[in-house]
Scaffold this motif. Sequence first.
Motif: not given
Lengths: 235, 400
Positions: B296-305, B308-310
């Motif tokens: 789920i954390m991996l999914v979350s990282v992808t969703e919130r790319t 994270i960039g901002i």
Amino acid sequence: MTAPQPLIEFRAVTKVYGMGEALVHALAGVDLSIAESEFVAIMGPSGSGKSTAMNIIGCLDTPSSGEYLFQGIPTSHLSRAQHTLLRRHMIGFVFQGFNLLPRTSAVENVELPLVYRGMAAGERRDRALKALARVGLEGRASHTPSELSGGQQQRVAIARAIVTDPAVLLADEPTGNLDTKASQEIMDLVTALNRDQRITVIMVTHEPDIAAYASRVIRFVDGKVESDVARTEVA
Amino acid sequence: MLQETLKLALKAIRRNPLRSFLTVLGIVIGVAAVIAMVTIGNGTTAKVTSEISKLGSNMLFMRPGQFGPGRASTTAKSFNARDVAAIETQIAGLRAIAPISQASETVIFGGESRSSSVVGTTGDYLTALDWGLASGRSFLESEERGRAACIIGETVRSKLFGSTDAIGQSLRVGKISCSIIGVLEKKGQSGMGTDQDDIVLMPLRTFQRRIAGNTDIGTIVLSAQNGVSTSKIQANVQRLMRERRNIANGKEDDFSVNDMTQMLQAMTTTTTLLTGLLGAVAAVSLLVGGIGIMNIMLVSVTERTREIGIRLAIGALESQVLLQFLVEAVVLSVFGGIVGVLLGLGLAYSAVSYLNVPFVTSLPIIALAFGFSAMIGMVFGYFPARRAASLDPIEALRRE
């Protein structure tokens, strides 16, 4: 006394992407110098290297060769963390797509860069509200981006960029997603910030009437500076 | 900064409550299983321990075969009456020696019947176990030669006789009928959860001839006189029995003589082994839970790319983004740990009241399960957090 140090200086900067046959020269040897308090528009067709130049100025990217000096300091030997610190303390970003955090109130968005500076919550809130007032959004502090118009969202983004009192404001197509009226308001705001607070503004745009707000227009073609003229000559 | 990160993590988790809950379900189940098992196990051990200590320290149990985990031998031959006689005459310092043979039989009185434990023994049984009579008397010597007399436990009395006086009545035990001469005092449940009062005692010979149909003796209970060392009696009995059973030097005993502490040890070894096994199963479930969190954390990282960039663009250090996602994973798993501990205690609580054992919570185990779940979050959250922190801000901002 020597001549005043330029804020931003490119010395024969190149940027190469890919390898072998697919090699792309995004920047093919650029010399550039921008002084403090200037308002510079960077123009050029897509693929001309203007975005690459902006990324390098914003310390999001590094040159393949040549040297980028910020306030006279060479940046090529800086680590990724040091680049981040430079961004954190010296540079404010405004993007075409606003890039606000969704489901997060305007004031929290504006506070974000201060959070990473480790500023105390009370002082942070004060400064964020002041920045919002500066862009004319007092009273909208608790609105989330989805409750704001495009122009208002971009104002929040500008407030977020200036809340840290940066040396330079980098705007990448700031009016690209806005209608004419909102574009005008945003450009008036940016012009006022440059005029009143002496913030250096560097803006990428492909619209001539937006570029006309700037005091200097640099045109990129094929990874090179094609022309670099002051506004009086453009007009 | 950590406080901000914590707030941020709670916000991210609250944004998707159902998903957060499903993510930590594995941890919840794992922790709950560990807590419940250990609590029930501790309760059982506590009850067994208190009961055995009640029995006193001057008792020895002798059984054929060797006991303990992985060595239950069934091939060893039983004892017989001659063994009992030999011990009685050759071992000094004994207060009582009670041979025991046991079977489960249907007992009937009037219209009522039930399946009870029928024990063939002698009057010494009551002496050895310190078990008194509520009414009636113990076996007479004449009865011990083979008469059909019996002493019944409280459960048998209340279920079959109710308010009628049981003494002097005739009770049917399997195919024989015997007259009731005594009723035992109430003893309650044993540590293993069986009803000790669901019992019918009869003379050993009567039992051997008319119920078992052989002359075997299953267990011999020895009780030492006060002031006589049980370990000395234990050694003497052991030597005597090795002789009687013709066990060559260097060969292992095919019987065991244990005092209470040794019985307790054997019991605890079994409990510990079981708890260990269950713990291993629970650990696997925790591991699976950890993988769920990583997923789920991996999914979350992808969703919130883009987010994270901002953050990276406006001045978040890699370490700050790393911390943000790591804290989120740890908060998730610790939350799972808390829910798991509560659930486990709840399960254990209802189980122990059903099993009739004391509710013994173990703080170290709760702390361990809790710490372990936090560690799971840290270990399995690291890889997704590392991935988030190492994103290129330019690429991340370009992502929709």
